[in-house]
Structure formats: C-alpha cells, structure tokens
Design an enzyme around this catalytic site. Structure first.
Site, PDB file in Angstrom:
ATOM      1  N   ASP A 188     -10.469  -1.701   4.422  1.00 18.54           N
ATOM      2  CA  ASP A 188     -10.190  -0.555   5.278  1.00 18.54           C
ATOM      3  C   ASP A 188      -8.957  -0.740   6.154  1.00 18.54           C
ATOM      4  OD1 ASP A 188     -11.519  -2.527   6.806  1.00 18.54           O
ATOM      5  OD2 ASP A 188     -13.399  -1.425   6.689  1.00 18.54           O
ATOM      6  N   GLU A 215       0.812  -1.217   0.000  1.00 22.18           N
ATOM      7  CA  GLU A 215       0.000   0.000   0.000  1.00 22.18           C
ATOM      8  C   GLU A 215       0.844   1.266   0.000  1.00 22.18           C
ATOM      9  OE1 GLU A 215      -2.607  -3.286   0.913  1.00 22.18           O
ATOM     10  OE2 GLU A 215      -0.673  -2.677   1.771  1.00 22.18           O
ATOM     11  N   PRO A 243      -0.587   0.659   6.247  1.00 17.33           N
ATOM     12  CA  PRO A 243       0.773   0.660   5.710  1.00 17.33           C
ATOM     13  C   PRO A 243       1.052   1.838   4.776  1.00 17.33           C
ATOM     14  CG  PRO A 243      -0.107  -1.557   5.660  1.00 17.33           C
ATOM     15  CD  PRO A 243      -1.252  -0.657   6.029  1.00 17.33           C
ATOM     16  N   HIS A 286     -10.542  -6.314   8.276  1.00 17.88           N
ATOM     17  CA  HIS A 286     -11.434  -6.263   7.122  1.00 17.88           C
ATOM     18  C   HIS A 286     -12.732  -5.523   7.436  1.00 17.88           C
ATOM     19  CE1 HIS A 286      -8.655  -9.458   6.053  1.00 17.88           C
ATOM     20  NE2 HIS A 286      -9.106  -9.435   4.815  1.00 17.88           N
ATOM     21  N   PHE A 311      -6.341  -2.291   5.617  1.00 20.00           N
ATOM     22  CA  PHE A 311      -5.083  -2.372   4.863  1.00 20.00           C
ATOM     23  C   PHE A 311      -4.511  -0.992   4.527  1.00 20.00           C
ATOM     24  CE2 PHE A 311      -6.477  -6.649   2.754  1.00 20.00           C
ATOM     25  CZ  PHE A 311      -6.551  -7.228   4.011  1.00 20.00           C
TER      26      PHE A 311
END
Length: 340
Positions: free
Chosen positions: A100, A76, A105, A145, A102
């Site tokens: 969301d 990301e 990073p 998630h 994720f």
C-alpha cells in the site's frame, strides 16, 4: 506467504463450491479473466516468476507467458503510465502495487491522468485499468507496508474503488473489475490473504458495487469494509452473548457506495457504528456517517459513531494492536449508541 497456491486441491471442491484462501481466489479470478480475454495483461514488480510477494499471481506467468504476465522495473509511476498507454491501445492492464505505501510514487499518474482521461476525451477514451493494492494492517510489517490509503482514491472523481472481504467476493470482484470500462482501484486486505472461505464458481452473489448484509440483527447496524468486516462479525457475536443483536453490513464498494442496504438497516435498528482501519478524519467512514445522518436522520435514536485508526501515521508493528480497532472498541461504541 506461500499458502496461496495456484490450483485448488480436489478435496476442497464440491460441485461449484470450492474452499480456498482469499489470495488463491484472486489468483483463480485473474486466471479466468486471462483465459477469457487475450487483451488482459498483468503487470507488477516480481509478479511473474516469483508470483508476487504474497504469491497471489503464482503460476500465472508459467501458464500464460511473459507477454501476458509481465515483471516490471521498481517504478510505480512508470508501471501505471505504461498501463495507461496500453489501455489506450485496447488492452486491459491489471497492475499490482506490491504494498500500500508504495502506491504514492504513482499517485500523480492515477489521479491526474488515469482518473481524468475519459472525461478529458468526452468519453472517447476508456480506461479499463485495474490497480491492485494490498492494504491494511494485522501482519506486523514495517513502515510503508501497512497503510489504509482508500480515502485518497475515493475522493478522486473518475475512479471506482472496491475491497472484498471474503474469498467468494475476491474471486468475482476481480473479474468484474477487469471487465469494467473504467479504472478500478482494487484494495486487497492483506491480512485476509490466507483466510479460507467458500467460493461459488458458478454464479456471482451480488454486483461489483453492491453493499451486502452479512449478519442480520435488530438493535444496532455495524458497517465496515475489507478486513474490518471480520472484526465487526466478532463484535456482533460477542454482543449477542450480552443480549444485543447487531446487524453487519459489508460495504464492498467504497466508490460508488450502495447506500440502500445501509439505510434500510439503520431505519430498522435506529443506531449505527462504522469501523475502519484508516484514520477517522475525512475518511470513508466520515462520508458514510454524514450520508446516513442526512438521509435517515428521523430514524436514528442516537448519533452515528465511528471507530477508526487514530489520526497519526501507522505505527510500528509492536503498536499496531493499539492502533487498529478491535472488537472491544467496537463494542464500546455499541454500548454508547444503546445508552443514548
């Protein structure tokens, strides 16, 4: 998760009005933006051949090619950093964060680079980058998630933050976000990807950063954003059966916030409840409640109340029904402001 097809069935179209799920409306909006401007690019993990985990970008790579719809590595920070460089070179990247949880990073790139480059360059650099984030609960997912990270981004100066609650808003807001010269965090309520609604492809209903009254009422103002708008409408319908008239305002834009419709409503009803999936502490609901107390204090007949997720990490799927506000919790708050 394959319901969001890339084309609209002829039976669902009448003139400029098209009935489609919210996810398909996003797909149609991005298709229109890609067709209108060769500088628009889509980037993300598995968004090309697969069409994304939720199939929101399904068919777009086949139509516009791998140079316009790019599958990226699972990184990301690298995705967002690359988008920043592309924006500097004159492109309009649209980045998908797969879930969301994720986004973190890439959080440093968003908050310390993307949000600040226009100010840092004294306006010489524009950052027309859209970061699409499926967010919120109601899908029974696992850790990372199901989250509602909107407050992190609304707190960051230099970012615009929006969230559609209907298919029509999704279709137009994604196009307006892509056209914006500023970076936009585009929060998509994943629980509503398959919720169908009418889309008017001929004209926008309201501007990108406008709040909107979606149900008229006289006794209590209910305000929320994203998937919570549906819950507020459910609560308002139940309240009507008990003789209480609730007005519902869809925030739509979380930063900047259009307070006009909210304040107008509160000055008529004298009471307000804000509902959100995110934890209540230092949240969007906190900001709206404080601003209404400051700017409409003498119109209020009761304190502004907030109904939110609890101040704990988002729980496992089996407990999300306890964590997420429902119509009953909202109606309890309505009863409290009416009894004050």
């Amino acid at each position: 998760m394959t319901e969001a097809a890339t084309t609209t069935r002829p039976s669902e179209v009448t003139g400029a009005l098209t009935t489609m799920p919210l996810g398909r409306a996003l797909n149609a909006g991005m298709r229109a933006a890609l067709a209108a401007d060769d500088h628009v690019l889509l980037m993300g993990e598995d968004i090309g051949r697969l069409g994304g985990v939720f199939r929101v970008t399904e068919g777009l790579q086949a139509e516009f090619g791998e140079q316009r719809v790019l599958d990226t590595p699972l990184a990301e920070s690298g995705i967002i950093g690359t988008a920043i460089g592309l924006a500097m070179a004159g492109f309009r990247p649209v980045v998908e964060i797969q879930f969301d949880g994720f986004v973190f990073p890439g959080f440093d790139q968003i908050t310390t680079q993307l949000a600040k480059l226009t100010n840092r360059s004294e306006g010489r650099l524009q950052m027309p980058v859209v970061i699409r984030i499926p967010y919120g609960g109601h899908i029974g997912a696992v850790e990372h998630h199901q989250e509602s990270p909107e407050a992190y981004f609304t707190h960051t100066a230099g970012l615009r933050v929006v969230s559609p609650s209907t298919a029509n808003d999704a279709y137009w807001m994604i196009q307006d976000a892509i056209a914006s010269p500023d970076p936009v965090v585009f929060l998509e309520p994943k629980a509503k990807y398959w919720a169908k609604g009418e889309v008017d492809t001929s004209s926008r209903a309201v501007p990108l950063h406008a709040s909107r009254v979606v149900r008229r009422g006289t006794d209590v103002t209910l305000v929320g954003h994203g998937a919570m708008v549906t819950t507020l409408l459910q609560a308002a319908a139940l309240a009507e059966g008990e003789g209480t008239s609730c007005e519902v305002v869809d925030l739509r834009s979380l930063s900047p916030i259009d307070y006009g419709p909210i304040l107008d409503s509160v000055r008529r009803t004298g009471r307000m409840v804000y509902a959100q999936e995110a934890p209540g502490f230092t949240s969007v609901g906190s900001e709206v409640a404080a601003t209404v107390m400051e700017r409409a204090f003498y119109a209020l007949e009761a304190p502004v109340l907030r109904v939110s997720g609890f101040d704990v990490p988002f729980p496992p799927a089996k407990l999300e029904g306890v964590y997420l506000p429902d119509a009953d919790r909202i109606l309890e708050a309505v009863d409290r402001v009416l009894a004050h």
